[in-house]
Design a protein around this motif. Sequence first.
Motif, PDB file in Angstrom:
ATOM      1  N   THR A   1       0.846  -1.191   0.000  1.00 47.18           N
ATOM      2  CA  THR A   1       0.000   0.000   0.000  1.00 47.18           C
ATOM      3  C   THR A   1       0.882   1.241   0.000  1.00 47.18           C
ATOM      4  O   THR A   1       1.752   1.397   0.868  1.00 47.18           O
ATOM      5  CB  THR A   1      -0.918   0.020   1.235  1.00 47.18           C
ATOM      6  OG1 THR A   1      -1.749  -1.142   1.210  1.00 47.18           O
ATOM      7  CG2 THR A   1      -1.790   1.260   1.231  1.00 47.18           C
ATOM      8  N   ARG A   2       0.675   2.116  -0.989  1.00 45.57           N
ATOM      9  CA  ARG A   2       1.434   3.365  -1.090  1.00 45.57           C
ATOM     10  C   ARG A   2       0.494   4.554  -0.891  1.00 45.57           C
ATOM     11  O   ARG A   2      -0.540   4.645  -1.562  1.00 45.57           O
ATOM     12  CB  ARG A   2       2.112   3.482  -2.455  1.00 45.57           C
ATOM     13  CG  ARG A   2       3.265   2.523  -2.665  1.00 45.57           C
ATOM     14  CD  ARG A   2       3.862   2.685  -4.060  1.00 45.57           C
ATOM     15  NE  ARG A   2       2.923   2.299  -5.095  1.00 45.57           N
ATOM     16  CZ  ARG A   2       2.601   3.056  -6.136  1.00 45.57           C
ATOM     17  NH1 ARG A   2       3.135   4.265  -6.275  1.00 45.57           N
ATOM     18  NH2 ARG A   2       1.733   2.639  -7.039  1.00 45.57           N
ATOM     19  N   ILE A   3       0.836   5.422   0.032  1.00 43.95           N
ATOM     20  CA  ILE A   3       0.090   6.663   0.245  1.00 43.95           C
ATOM     21  C   ILE A   3       0.982   7.804  -0.239  1.00 43.95           C
ATOM     22  O   ILE A   3       1.972   8.159   0.412  1.00 43.95           O
ATOM     23  CB  ILE A   3      -0.281   6.852   1.728  1.00 43.95           C
ATOM     24  CG1 ILE A   3      -1.105   5.649   2.216  1.00 43.95           C
ATOM     25  CG2 ILE A   3      -1.051   8.151   1.921  1.00 43.95           C
ATOM     26  CD1 ILE A   3      -1.405   5.678   3.699  1.00 43.95           C
ATOM     27  N   VAL A   4       0.655   8.332  -1.416  1.00 43.78           N
ATOM     28  CA  VAL A   4       1.482   9.364  -2.052  1.00 43.78           C
ATOM     29  C   VAL A   4       1.065  10.737  -1.525  1.00 43.78           C
ATOM     30  O   VAL A   4      -0.082  11.159  -1.686  1.00 43.78           O
ATOM     31  CB  VAL A   4       1.335   9.306  -3.579  1.00 43.78           C
ATOM     32  CG1 VAL A   4       2.185  10.394  -4.238  1.00 43.78           C
ATOM     33  CG2 VAL A   4       1.758   7.920  -4.086  1.00 43.78           C
ATOM     34  N   LYS A   5       2.043  11.415  -0.888  1.00 41.21           N
ATOM     35  CA  LYS A   5       1.762  12.732  -0.295  1.00 41.21           C
ATOM     36  C   LYS A   5       2.292  13.868  -1.151  1.00 41.21           C
ATOM     37  O   LYS A   5       1.799  14.990  -1.084  1.00 41.21           O
ATOM     38  CB  LYS A   5       2.377  12.788   1.108  1.00 41.21           C
ATOM     39  CG  LYS A   5       1.758  11.778   2.066  1.00 41.21           C
ATOM     40  CD  LYS A   5       2.396  11.800   3.425  1.00 41.21           C
ATOM     41  CE  LYS A   5       3.732  11.101   3.431  1.00 41.21           C
ATOM     42  NZ  LYS A   5       4.277  10.899   4.803  1.00 41.21           N
ATOM     43  N   VAL A   6       3.317  13.595  -1.932  1.00 41.56           N
ATOM     44  CA  VAL A   6       3.901  14.599  -2.821  1.00 41.56           C
ATOM     45  C   VAL A   6       4.008  13.991  -4.216  1.00 41.56           C
ATOM     46  O   VAL A   6       4.555  12.900  -4.374  1.00 41.56           O
ATOM     47  CB  VAL A   6       5.291  15.052  -2.338  1.00 41.56           C
ATOM     48  CG1 VAL A   6       5.886  16.066  -3.316  1.00 41.56           C
ATOM     49  CG2 VAL A   6       5.202  15.649  -0.947  1.00 41.56           C
ATOM     50  N   MET A   7       3.452  14.683  -5.213  1.00 35.20           N
ATOM     51  CA  MET A   7       3.503  14.158  -6.576  1.00 35.20           C
ATOM     52  C   MET A   7       4.046  15.239  -7.501  1.00 35.20           C
ATOM     53  O   MET A   7       3.555  16.366  -7.507  1.00 35.20           O
ATOM     54  CB  MET A   7       2.100  13.727  -7.031  1.00 35.20           C
ATOM     55  CG  MET A   7       2.064  13.069  -8.410  1.00 35.20           C
ATOM     56  SD  MET A   7       0.441  12.372  -8.817  1.00 35.20           S
ATOM     57  CE  MET A   7       0.389  10.944  -7.746  1.00 35.20           C
ATOM     58  N   ASN A   8       5.085  14.892  -8.259  1.00 35.98           N
ATOM     59  CA  ASN A   8       5.729  15.827  -9.186  1.00 35.98           C
ATOM     60  C   ASN A   8       6.145  17.127  -8.488  1.00 35.98           C
ATOM     61  O   ASN A   8       5.997  18.225  -9.021  1.00 35.98           O
ATOM     62  CB  ASN A   8       4.814  16.141 -10.371  1.00 35.98           C
ATOM     63  CG  ASN A   8       4.493  14.897 -11.179  1.00 35.98           C
ATOM     64  OD1 ASN A   8       5.324  14.006 -11.328  1.00 35.98           O
ATOM     65  ND2 ASN A   8       3.259  14.814 -11.675  1.00 35.98           N
ATOM     66  N   GLY A   9       6.587  17.028  -7.252  1.00 32.17           N
ATOM     67  CA  GLY A   9       7.063  18.183  -6.501  1.00 32.17           C
ATOM     68  C   GLY A   9       5.972  18.986  -5.822  1.00 32.17           C
ATOM     69  O   GLY A   9       6.263  19.969  -5.132  1.00 32.17           O
ATOM     70  N   THR A  10       4.718  18.586  -5.975  1.00 30.80           N
ATOM     71  CA  THR A  10       3.597  19.322  -5.385  1.00 30.80           C
ATOM     72  C   THR A  10       2.973  18.506  -4.253  1.00 30.80           C
ATOM     73  O   THR A  10       2.648  17.320  -4.440  1.00 30.80           O
ATOM     74  CB  THR A  10       2.520  19.616  -6.439  1.00 30.80           C
ATOM     75  OG1 THR A  10       3.120  20.346  -7.513  1.00 30.80           O
ATOM     76  CG2 THR A  10       1.383  20.421  -5.848  1.00 30.80           C
ATOM     77  N   THR A  11       2.818  19.137  -3.086  1.00 28.17           N
ATOM     78  CA  THR A  11       2.170  18.457  -1.966  1.00 28.17           C
ATOM     79  C   THR A  11       0.671  18.354  -2.225  1.00 28.17           C
ATOM     80  O   THR A  11       0.006  19.364  -2.526  1.00 28.17           O
ATOM     81  CB  THR A  11       2.413  19.232  -0.657  1.00 28.17           C
ATOM     82  OG1 THR A  11       3.817  19.334  -0.430  1.00 28.17           O
ATOM     83  CG2 THR A  11       1.748  18.533   0.512  1.00 28.17           C
ATOM     84  N   LEU A  12       0.178  17.127  -2.150  1.00 24.76           N
ATOM     85  CA  LEU A  12      -1.226  16.899  -2.445  1.00 24.76           C
ATOM     86  C   LEU A  12      -2.095  17.271  -1.241  1.00 24.76           C
ATOM     87  O   LEU A  12      -1.760  16.946  -0.092  1.00 24.76           O
ATOM     88  CB  LEU A  12      -1.463  15.437  -2.809  1.00 24.76           C
ATOM     89  CG  LEU A  12      -0.647  14.896  -4.005  1.00 24.76           C
ATOM     90  CD1 LEU A  12      -0.950  13.421  -4.220  1.00 24.76           C
ATOM     91  CD2 LEU A  12      -0.968  15.687  -5.268  1.00 24.76           C
ATOM     92  N   ALA A  13      -3.189  17.957  -1.500  1.00 23.37           N
ATOM     93  CA  ALA A  13      -4.111  18.308  -0.411  1.00 23.37           C
ATOM     94  C   ALA A  13      -4.699  17.058   0.205  1.00 23.37           C
ATOM     95  O   ALA A  13      -4.871  16.955   1.427  1.00 23.37           O
ATOM     96  CB  ALA A  13      -5.226  19.211  -0.960  1.00 23.37           C
ATOM     97  N   THR A  14      -4.997  16.103  -0.649  1.00 23.65           N
ATOM     98  CA  THR A  14      -5.495  14.807  -0.183  1.00 23.65           C
ATOM     99  C   THR A  14      -4.580  13.724  -0.740  1.00 23.65           C
ATOM    100  O   THR A  14      -4.548  13.500  -1.958  1.00 23.65           O
ATOM    101  CB  THR A  14      -6.930  14.555  -0.680  1.00 23.65           C
ATOM    102  OG1 THR A  14      -7.765  15.630  -0.247  1.00 23.65           O
ATOM    103  CG2 THR A  14      -7.454  13.241  -0.145  1.00 23.65           C
ATOM    104  N   PRO A  15      -3.798  13.082   0.106  1.00 23.73           N
ATOM    105  CA  PRO A  15      -2.885  12.040  -0.399  1.00 23.73           C
ATOM    106  C   PRO A  15      -3.641  10.954  -1.162  1.00 23.73           C
ATOM    107  O   PRO A  15      -4.787  10.627  -0.831  1.00 23.73           O
ATOM    108  CB  PRO A  15      -2.257  11.487   0.880  1.00 23.73           C
ATOM    109  CG  PRO A  15      -2.387  12.592   1.874  1.00 23.73           C
ATOM    110  CD  PRO A  15      -3.678  13.280   1.555  1.00 23.73           C
TER     111      PRO A  15
END
Length: 754
Positions: free
Chosen positions: A412-426
């Motif tokens: 299980t992967r919970i991605v918090k930052v994608m392409n250098g941008t912090t996601l509001a909702t992982p």
Amino acid sequence: MKNKILLIIVLISTFSFAQTSKVSGTIVDEKTGNPIEFATVKVLKTNTATLTNKAGEFTVNAEIGDKLEVTHISYKPEIIILSNPMLIKLQIAQIELNEILVAANPLQNISQSTVINDTEKRISQPRSVGHLFKEINGFGITKKGAYASEPVFRSFKYEQLNIQYDGGMKVLNACPNRMDPITTHVIPEEIEKIEIIKGPFTVRFGQNFGGVINLVSKNPIKGQQGFHGSVEGGYESNGNNLVTGASALYVTDKFDLYLNGSYRDFGDYKDGNGTKVPASFKTTDYSLKVGINPTEKQRLKFSWRQSFGSDISHAGLPMDSPYDDSFLAGIDYKINQISEKITSFSVKVFHSYVDHLMTNEGRPSFATTEASSPVEAWTTGGKIELILSPSKNTIIYTGVDANLIERAGDRTRIVKVMNGTTLATPKTFVDKIWQDASLNDIGVFAEGNYKISNYTSITTGIRADFISTSLDDPASDFEALYGGNIEDETEVNISANASIKYRKNGFQTQLAIGRGVRTASMIERYINHFNVGVDPYEYVGNPNLKPEINNQIELSFLKNFETIQIGASVFHSFLKNYISAIVNTSIPRKFMSTVPPVTAKQFINLDKASQTGVEFTFNVKASERVTFTSNISYTQGENKDFDEPLAHIPPFMANLGAKYEAEKYWMALSSRLVGGQDRISTTFMEEETPGFGTLDFRAGYSPFENVSIGFAVLNIFDKSYYEHLNFSYQNSNVLSGKIYEPGRNFTSYIKYQF
């Protein structure tokens, strides 16, 4: 200084002995008075041995007053003071259920087999059972971290070697990276000896491609009566490592109980350059064995062991393991001498379970992506064997065995930052690791040994493995790669062996040929874009793999002179459908797709490959107390499809040793010399490895009858080195390349037995 010490080990060979004469004797059963054939009579002073004949008679070259060691698989061992003539009476021994090799009886001895029983390694406190193989001729190890190491024999590793525990039980890895092989679920202090069959030269112990390794646990019940036990502990300076253990046993003629437990706390160690290597772990293990002897000819045993690993740092992965737990339960039954024609009948059943977690918590990548991989493995198996004796010169083994393997678990992967941008909702992703795979192997076998003269015996065997494998929850991209549907597969694989052995007056020669067939493992078939190799590549399984075939021929000899032992083996394997992996540029990296390497490796069959090698042993007993040992090994593998070396072949290795033994103390120097490996596979993107040499000193002292103390200095010259097969180091930006081995290390150990 180092060269001088090594030179001393090699060159000192001056020795002398007193005059000896021929002394004869007879060995009989204590109760019946019947002569005992194939008992081994060993003169301890000279280390020479002979076998008794049909009349139980033997003759040795020795002096009156020398000590003889008398052993036989069915009787309790005895130490006898030599007189002339002699009548030696032996008592029936407890039926052995853990061992697979019978060294003394040429009719039951398996071709190209050996037993390693080196108690010196006890005080070196190896981190895992895998490290016990470091100084065994022909073996290397592949190290993924301090917790997880596995033996490599010649060019064979992983499932190419049939590694088992106590004669057939298995605890198979749940982790796709093999951070939890069987060598991590059994502790080194528990192992009494290692039995090795070098090649596909028997069909009796399950699917056998490159060899069988049986880890035999200690059996202190042998020869004991009443209540006994032990308390032991040790310390290792490089890592502030602590080992503690205790055991208790109660033995009567009818039943026995044995309880054993240990706790191990290992820290990060420093390599020869003083750089810290993440290597810490803690383990708590215990085992309980209950034996029942319904009659003198029968034995029933129940076994239970659990292992709890925690806080495990993996130097070879970007993840660690908060826990790695397992249990193994087994039942053994054997009855001997059922009739004149039926030697024995035995049943072994076991079930094991591994619960393993990997997570990147605490690693830098955790700040952007949380990853957690709980995985499980279940293995159920056993063996039924009937041993027949149609004549005094013939033994036939026949039976059926099974290994049923299931594995499950997702990442299980919970991605918090994608392409250098912090996601509001992982975002949460689930990657199927095992895809709920299963692999079942049910084998039937028959093997016969025939004594064609007093000094010569032949062995032939045949085996059929009925394989079925399935994938219950396939990932969509994995299905798409292989045409949209992954079918269940079945195979019938035929293996066979034949050998001839000649043994007389301390000389033994063996010629063996064998065909070993191995079905592709679950990882090779079904892994889907995971880092399961020694390098950073994602690997992709191949459900269409054919079983690989090893047609091997091996010639060996061993000669025991009065003070010198010389042995050698030469072998060649014709490998067909050999399973390897290559970089497939049409399969892009799936996770972190822009991080090199950007393409994946895929498992494939090589149509033609080979291995050729030699092993040589030369030992000298310079005096009653001084021995010198030496051995060398070299294997060369060829990938004939790509006209290049096979990947992952251990380099040239040599082991040199010198030992002095007195009544209450002993000391030993041992050196391991490993050559560089520049024969590498370019299609595998393999890298060259430099050679190295290490020197260890070990000593032991028994100040009182029941107390033993040992200490050691390992890697005396603080050499910085790594093994060719060690995994890539991904855990630090200080080191590059492979995982480095520990630098200088002081160890101590004390044990009290009662």
